[in-house]
Enzyme design. Structure first.
Site, PDB file in Angstrom:
ATOM      1  N   HIS A 178       0.826  -1.217   0.000  1.00  0.00           N
ATOM      2  CA  HIS A 178       0.000   0.000   0.000  1.00  0.00           C
ATOM      3  C   HIS A 178       0.859   1.265   0.000  1.00  0.00           C
ATOM      4  CE1 HIS A 178      -3.232   2.636   1.943  1.00  0.00           C
ATOM      5  NE2 HIS A 178      -3.839   2.119   0.888  1.00  0.00           N
ATOM      6  N   LYS A 213       3.242   4.395  -1.256  1.00  0.00           N
ATOM      7  CA  LYS A 213       3.332   5.296  -2.411  1.00  0.00           C
ATOM      8  C   LYS A 213       4.628   6.074  -2.257  1.00  0.00           C
ATOM      9  CE  LYS A 213      -1.257   4.856  -1.413  1.00  0.00           C
ATOM     10  NZ  LYS A 213      -1.802   4.432  -0.111  1.00  0.00           N
ATOM     11  N   ASP A 259      16.515  10.644  -8.756  1.00  0.00           N
ATOM     12  CA  ASP A 259      17.973  10.835  -8.688  1.00  0.00           C
ATOM     13  C   ASP A 259      18.537  10.614  -7.288  1.00  0.00           C
ATOM     14  OD1 ASP A 259      18.200  11.347 -11.383  1.00  0.00           O
ATOM     15  OD2 ASP A 259      18.067  13.529 -11.173  1.00  0.00           O
ATOM     16  N   HIS A 292      -9.376  11.459   2.271  1.00  0.00           N
ATOM     17  CA  HIS A 292      -8.490  10.299   2.200  1.00  0.00           C
ATOM     18  C   HIS A 292      -7.226  10.513   3.039  1.00  0.00           C
ATOM     19  CE1 HIS A 292      -5.947   7.290  -0.176  1.00  0.00           C
ATOM     20  NE2 HIS A 292      -7.037   6.610   0.080  1.00  0.00           N
ATOM     21  N   LYS A 322      -4.387  10.657   5.910  1.00  0.00           N
ATOM     22  CA  LYS A 322      -3.885   9.632   6.824  1.00  0.00           C
ATOM     23  C   LYS A 322      -2.864  10.289   7.742  1.00  0.00           C
ATOM     24  CE  LYS A 322      -3.971   6.849   2.631  1.00  0.00           C
ATOM     25  NZ  LYS A 322      -5.236   6.160   2.749  1.00  0.00           N
ATOM     26  N   ASP A 366      -0.511  16.234  20.560  1.00  0.00           N
ATOM     27  CA  ASP A 366      -0.064  17.367  21.393  1.00  0.00           C
ATOM     28  C   ASP A 366       0.682  18.440  20.603  1.00  0.00           C
ATOM     29  OD1 ASP A 366      -1.132  16.103  23.617  1.00  0.00           O
ATOM     30  OD2 ASP A 366       0.764  15.206  24.224  1.00  0.00           O
TER      31      ASP A 366
END
Length: 400
Positions: free
Chosen positions: A146, A148, A153, A318, A320, A325
């Site tokens: 999952h 990404k 370079d 979407h 995440k 704090d």
């Protein structure tokens, strides 16, 4: 009657096979796995919350690449945006730049053989990862990559929640605008993104070049302290337990799918008993069946015990992240659900820099402006269809 017994027998055999396949596949998966975390690094970090500026920036950096482009996505679609992405990679390969593209076999199932053949014919090194294999077909089908990750370079890195498809650049009417978070990393941390990509590439292709020095150029020390932590369907629960356990005042969680493990759910409840404020932001509109209903049983308890739950109204949410704090910011690829805890290969960035956290706080305030609170009255209104979906979701929550 005989037909009924035959059907029942087949269903029983299938159920036993699925259970044994999952348990034995899980046992094999965990064998020899060790928790991995990279050192504390300092990089310059830029936060993107919309796909259009993100991909404008990423594609510009890809066009400027001189040596190698390494890209891993969970999802690449078969639409015009995806075709433009492939065209860019083919052009760079024709220029003599090494291009490696790694896609999850399930998540990128819309990428057809003809498209793969065309990429390879134009010089792109391509592979699917996490291809289901016997003897544990069901388990290996569930174990997804999952992540990404993009590395250019060996000096420029990207990590976050965006994939490649028209919805991610606000071209899907049902899911637009798409709200998400993605990081651009310049500096020391890029080395760790590079290493993680090459580990996944090696696993998928049996390549032995991951330690080649050409992939690891000298990198500068940036301003923002952070740490990258990959997980392989294990250890994320422990990592979240540790960082949530540090909370003293407030925890904010943004996730498209809220399906916590028993351990994490009980930890959240314990924080509420300590008078620590918990805020959860989830989408109002869902992009997958049952995931919304799977969260409701947790929300009823959390709301009753003092948590604030908000549903994002302006498009699809979407994002995440976990913010603790205003001192620890977690952004990456993992959702706050059992699939990310126990099945998916993920990678998160834990940021300790005040400047980055301040920027995130501004984005968070914008998120909340586009939310409405979820109440017990909303959740407890008589609704037989919702109740049925909740029951079904509870049975399959690990796989949602």
């Amino acid at each position: 009657m005989k037909v009924i017994f035959i059907i029942a027998g087949i269903a029983a055999i299938l159920s036993i096979w699925l259970i044994m396949d999952y348990k034995l596949g899980r046992k094999k998966h965990l064998a020899g796995l060790k928790e991995k975390e990279y050192p504390l690094r300092k990089s310059n970090i830029q936060l993107f919350s919309n796909g259009n500026p993100l991909f404008a920036d990423m594609f510009a950096e890809i066009r400027s690449a001189k040596q190698h482009i390494h890209i891993l996505f969970y999802i690449v679609k078969n639409d015009q945006f995806s075709k433009d992405f492939f065209s860019l990679l083919k052009q760079k390969a024709k220029e003599g730049v090494e291009v490696k593209l790694l896609l999850d076999w399930v998540g990128s199932n819309k990428v057809k053989r003809s498209m793969v053949k065309d990429l390879k014919a134009n010089g792109v090194h391509f592979s699917f990862c996490q291809v289901p294999r016997p003897p544990f077909l069901f388990y290996s089908f569930q174990e997804r990559n999952h992540r990404k990750i993009t590395v250019i370079d060996g000096k420029i890195g990207y990590l976050g929640g965006f994939n490649i498809g028209k919805e991610y650049i606000d071209q899907d009417p049902k899911l637009s605008p798409w709200r998400d978070y993605h990081l651009k990393i310049l500096g020391e941390g890029v080395r760790d993104l590079q290493e993680e990509f090459l580990l996944d590439w090696q696993q998928a292709t049996d390549s032995k070049e991951m330690h080649h020095e050409k992939y690891y150029p000298p990198l500068f020390q940036g301003d923002s302290e952070h740490q990258l932590k990959p997980t392989e369907g294990v250890f994320l629960e422990e990592i979240y337990s540790e960082i949530l356990g540090r909370a003293k005042r407030a925890v904010v969680i943004g996730t498209p799918y809220f399906i916590p493990s028993d351990c994490i759910f009980e930890l959240l409840r314990s924080l509420l008993r300590k008078k620590i404020q918990i805020t959860v932001i989830v989408p109002f509109h869902s992009d997958h069946p049952l995931v919304k209903e799977a969260s409701f049983k947790y929300f009823r308890i959390l709301i009753q015990e003092g948590a604030k739950i908000y549903q994002y109204q302006k498009g699809f949410y979407h994002a995440k992240f976990i913010l603790i704090d205003d001192e620890i910011l977690d952004i990456g690829t993992a959702n706050f659900d059992k699939r990310s805890f126990f099945l998916n290969h993920e990678m998160n960035c834990y940021i300790y820099d005040k400047k980055c956290i301040k920027q995130m706080r501004k984005e968070l305030e914008q998120d909340l402006e586009n939310c409405l609170p979820l109440t017990l009255q909303d959740l407890n209104k008589p609704n037989p269809w919702r109740d049925l979906k909740e029951r079904v979701a509870a049975l399959v929550s690990t796989f949602l």
